[in-house]
Design a protein around this motif. Structure first.
Motif, PDB file in Angstrom:
ATOM      1  N   CYS A  37      57.646  44.097  21.696  1.00 45.65           N
ATOM      2  CA  CYS A  37      56.189  44.151  21.593  1.00 45.65           C
ATOM      3  C   CYS A  37      55.764  42.923  20.797  1.00 45.65           C
ATOM      4  CB  CYS A  37      55.709  45.429  20.916  1.00 45.65           C
ATOM      5  SG  CYS A  37      56.183  45.603  19.190  1.00 45.65           S
ATOM      6  N   SER A  38      54.495  42.592  20.867  1.00 52.10           N
ATOM      7  CA  SER A  38      54.032  41.398  20.155  1.00 52.10           C
ATOM      8  C   SER A  38      53.774  41.705  18.682  1.00 52.10           C
ATOM      9  CB  SER A  38      52.760  40.848  20.810  1.00 52.10           C
ATOM     10  OG  SER A  38      51.718  41.793  20.716  1.00 52.10           O
ATOM     11  N   PRO A  39      53.879  40.688  17.833  1.00 46.80           N
ATOM     12  CA  PRO A  39      53.596  40.893  16.414  1.00 46.80           C
ATOM     13  C   PRO A  39      52.093  40.953  16.161  1.00 46.80           C
ATOM     14  CG  PRO A  39      54.071  38.585  16.807  1.00 46.80           C
ATOM     15  CD  PRO A  39      54.284  39.305  18.114  1.00 46.80           C
ATOM     16  N   THR A  40      51.722  41.562  15.049  1.00 50.57           N
ATOM     17  CA  THR A  40      50.339  41.528  14.599  1.00 50.57           C
ATOM     18  C   THR A  40      50.094  40.189  13.907  1.00 50.57           C
ATOM     19  OG1 THR A  40      50.847  42.468  12.438  1.00 50.57           O
ATOM     20  CG2 THR A  40      50.342  44.034  14.218  1.00 50.57           C
ATOM     21  N   ILE A  41      48.853  39.863  13.679  1.00 48.26           N
ATOM     22  CA  ILE A  41      48.527  38.632  12.940  1.00 48.26           C
ATOM     23  C   ILE A  41      49.127  38.693  11.538  1.00 48.26           C
ATOM     24  CG2 ILE A  41      46.678  37.171  12.020  1.00 48.26           C
ATOM     25  CD1 ILE A  41      46.890  37.071  15.065  1.00 48.26           C
ATOM     26  N   GLU A  42      49.086  39.865  10.920  1.00 45.94           N
ATOM     27  CA  GLU A  42      49.655  40.019   9.583  1.00 45.94           C
ATOM     28  C   GLU A  42      51.160  39.780   9.595  1.00 45.94           C
ATOM     29  OE1 GLU A  42      49.933  40.539   5.515  1.00 45.94           O
ATOM     30  OE2 GLU A  42      48.205  40.113   6.767  1.00 45.94           O
ATOM     31  N   GLU A  43      51.855  40.250  10.621  1.00 45.57           N
ATOM     32  CA  GLU A  43      53.294  40.002  10.723  1.00 45.57           C
ATOM     33  C   GLU A  43      53.579  38.517  10.943  1.00 45.57           C
ATOM     34  OE1 GLU A  43      54.655  44.371  12.432  1.00 45.57           O
ATOM     35  OE2 GLU A  43      53.887  42.865  13.833  1.00 45.57           O
ATOM     36  N   ILE A  44      52.725  37.851  11.701  1.00 44.86           N
ATOM     37  CA  ILE A  44      52.857  36.402  11.882  1.00 44.86           C
ATOM     38  C   ILE A  44      52.629  35.695  10.556  1.00 44.86           C
ATOM     39  CG2 ILE A  44      51.843  34.364  12.984  1.00 44.86           C
ATOM     40  CD1 ILE A  44      51.275  36.230  15.435  1.00 44.86           C
TER      41      ILE A  44
END
Length: 82
Positions: A37-44
């Motif tokens: 799944c794609s990361p969230t902006i916070e995870e980035i």
């Protein structure tokens, strides 16, 4: 790492990215590969060591404008590799 659906980005395409944009793109690719799944902006933000959410958002937005990813607005995990 794989850098697109085709499996690579050639040298001319890479030149369109800043070093930090390429870092974010590679982080997204690795995250998707590992978590499916794609990361969230916070995870980035955390994964790339940015001090603010806005900085991470700006890098993701630049990748979207340049056609390397697609963002789905208002979705927490709405980043897709183009």
């Amino acid at each position: 790492t794989w850098l697109s659906r085709a499996g690579f980005i050639d040298g001319a395409e890479k030149m369109k990215l800043t070093e930090r944009q390429l870092e974010v793109l590679e982080f997204i690719e690795g995250y998707v590969e590992e978590h499916h799944c794609s990361p969230t902006i916070e995870e980035i933000r955390e994964g790339c060591g940015f001090g603010s959410y806005r900085t991470a958002w700006e890098k993701v937005s630049a990748l979207d404008r340049k056609g390397f990813i697609e963002k789905e607005m208002y979705k927490e995990r709405g980043i897709r590799l183009a």
